[in-house]
Design a protein around this motif. Structure first.
Motif, PDB file in Angstrom:
ATOM      1  N   ASP A  18       0.835  -1.211   0.000  1.00 54.88           N
ATOM      2  CA  ASP A  18       0.000   0.000   0.000  1.00 54.88           C
ATOM      3  C   ASP A  18       0.864   1.253   0.000  1.00 54.88           C
ATOM      4  O   ASP A  18       0.603   2.211  -0.750  1.00 54.88           O
ATOM      5  N   VAL A  21       2.391   1.827  -3.427  1.00 54.99           N
ATOM      6  CA  VAL A  21       1.430   2.389  -4.389  1.00 54.99           C
ATOM      7  C   VAL A  21       1.218   3.873  -4.126  1.00 54.99           C
ATOM      8  O   VAL A  21       1.145   4.692  -5.051  1.00 54.99           O
ATOM      9  N   PRO A  26       4.787   0.330  -8.137  1.00 53.02           N
ATOM     10  CA  PRO A  26       3.989  -0.905  -8.054  1.00 53.02           C
ATOM     11  C   PRO A  26       4.072  -1.495  -6.647  1.00 53.02           C
ATOM     12  O   PRO A  26       5.108  -1.411  -5.985  1.00 53.02           O
ATOM     13  N   SER A  27       3.006  -2.122  -6.185  1.00 51.10           N
ATOM     14  CA  SER A  27       2.974  -2.672  -4.828  1.00 51.10           C
ATOM     15  C   SER A  27       4.023  -3.761  -4.622  1.00 51.10           C
ATOM     16  O   SER A  27       4.513  -3.965  -3.509  1.00 51.10           O
ATOM     17  N   GLU A 133      -0.808  -4.764 -12.428  1.00 47.06           N
ATOM     18  CA  GLU A 133      -1.119  -3.513 -11.734  1.00 47.06           C
ATOM     19  C   GLU A 133      -1.184  -2.331 -12.697  1.00 47.06           C
ATOM     20  O   GLU A 133      -1.952  -1.390 -12.484  1.00 47.06           O
ATOM     21  N   LYS A 369       7.347   0.660 -14.261  1.00 48.05           N
ATOM     22  CA  LYS A 369       6.414   1.744 -13.949  1.00 48.05           C
ATOM     23  C   LYS A 369       6.766   2.989 -14.754  1.00 48.05           C
ATOM     24  O   LYS A 369       5.888   3.663 -15.308  1.00 48.05           O
TER      25      LYS A 369
END
Length: 388
Positions: A18, A21, A26-27, A133, A369
């Motif tokens: 969390d 993010v 990305p988690s 994601e 990402k």
């Protein structure tokens, strides 16, 4: 103690994911890093026991199974040429640069080739979660990456078997090739004829969750058969997902296996990658670790990108594909263990390469990402439309 460790792993992985993010990453990056914190290298609260290792193995198998279930087969067929190009170039470039680096370090020719092969390995299990994601798993880029991973795995294992046949290792190259051919021939036939039949038979059983159980049985059997024939278990799990994805049971199994996987096994897998990190004595080889890490990242990134560019992808999309191939993961760890066993790696070099593999795994999510960002995607989507 195990039950408490599992509880801590789940809490830490969810919270760390969390936070990651919220920080725009990305988690999976947070889950990898929190594993390092929980493991022997920092807090020492969680150790990589045999049970944790087995649960982690189930996690990566389920993760790749889910990826197969969500694969767009029609898109997958269209990206065959691109996947081949990315897979081949993603081996050629790291192999050549790794070989050169080995010679520069004073290694023998065979040891240098082995280093190049180790750097050529790819494990996209981390990349799969990042693609999910980012909403790119079923895209043209995502399909290309998944296809390239299969090609990469087979070619690296075949090349490794060929090399070991010259080192006195007890490996029959002809048998290795025969096993690979047998695997794909049998697995394709079973996927086509047996999987739909088996699912329909299980669906008729008067017991709870029969279809879900059938899906897991197929997944685990495919993974075992892949590992038995020398192909990575994750490839077998992925193909099982693709096979089931072509049936009418796809949505039901996908929903339920995601619940099982992401609530327990997948978080354990991501966290356990960090837990296995060992940093003892790395200070003595810090520059070697830095140099090989840069080489490992750049060679795979460039090789994959060139392979994608040769098949018509715009440069940003090509680099994004290359970034997804950077993580070496468990495939490289297995190869490193083989090298240590056959005296192609010293104990110190083995320790260095373990850290290098970890570095490639940790940097992959933020790289993806960045290169898969919406800003770049919009620009390249227009370019793709013009080329279509």
């Amino acid at each position: 103690m195990l039950i408490l460790q599992l509880a801590v792993i789940l809490i830490a992985s969810k919270v760390a994911g969390d936070i990651s993010v919220r920080l725009g990453q990305p988690s999976v990056l947070g889950k990898l890093l929190v594993g390092i914190v929980l493991g022997p290298s920092v807090l020492g609260f969680v150790t990589h026991t045999e049970i944790i290792s087995e649960l982690s193995q189930i996690g990566v198998i389920l993760l790749m199974f889910i990826a197969g279930l969500e694969t767009d087969v029609h898109e997958f067929k269209r990206t065959g040429k691109a996947s081949t190009s990315v897979g081949v170039m993603g081996i050629v470039v790291p192999l050549a640069l790794g070989y050169g680096a080995g010679l520069a370090m004073g290694l023998s020719s065979i040891e240098s080739v082995f280093l190049g092969l180790l750097l050529s390995a790819t494990s996209v299990s981390i990349s799969v979660q990042t693609l999910k994601e980012l909403g790119k798993l079923s895209s043209k880029e995502g399909s290309t990456i998944m296809g390239a991973a299969v090609i990469d795995d087979v070619l690296v294992i075949l090349a490794l078997a060929f090399l070991m046949s010259f080192t006195g290792g007890d490996i029959n190259l002809g048998m290795v090739i025969l096993k690979k051919i047998a695997f794909f021939a049998i697995i394709i036939l079973v996927s086509w004829k047996v999987v739909p039949w088996a699912l329909s038979k299980f669906a008729a059983l008067k017991v709870t969750q029969s279809v879900m159980s059938a899906g897991l049985i197929i997944c685990f059997l495919f993974a075992y058969f892949a590992e038995y024939t020398g192909v990575a278990a994750i490839i077998g799990a992925y193909i099982a997902g693709v096979a089931i994805g072509l049936t009418n049971f796809r949505d039901e199994i996908t929903h339920k296996v995601e619940t099982i996987g992401y609530s327990l096994f997948v978080p354990i897998f991501f966290t356990s990658v960090g837990i296995t990190a060992q940093f003892d004595g790395i200070g003595e080889n810090l520059w070697l670790i830095v140099s090989l890490s840069i080489l490992a990242i750049a060679s795979k990134l460039f090789g994959g990108a060139v392979g994608a560019k040769l098949t018509g992808f715009p440069w940003r999309n090509s680099i994004a594909i290359g970034s997804a191939m950077v993580s070496r993961g468990e495939v490289a760890l297995i190869i490193a263990a083989i090298g240590l066993e056959n005296q192609l790696l010293t104990q110190d070099m083995f320790a260095v390469l373990i850290v290098v593999v970890l570095v490639t795994t940790v940097v992959t999510p933020p790289m993806m990402k960045f290169f898969f960002s919406e800003k770049g995607s919009r620009h390249d989507s227009l370019a793709l439309k013009k080329n279509a």
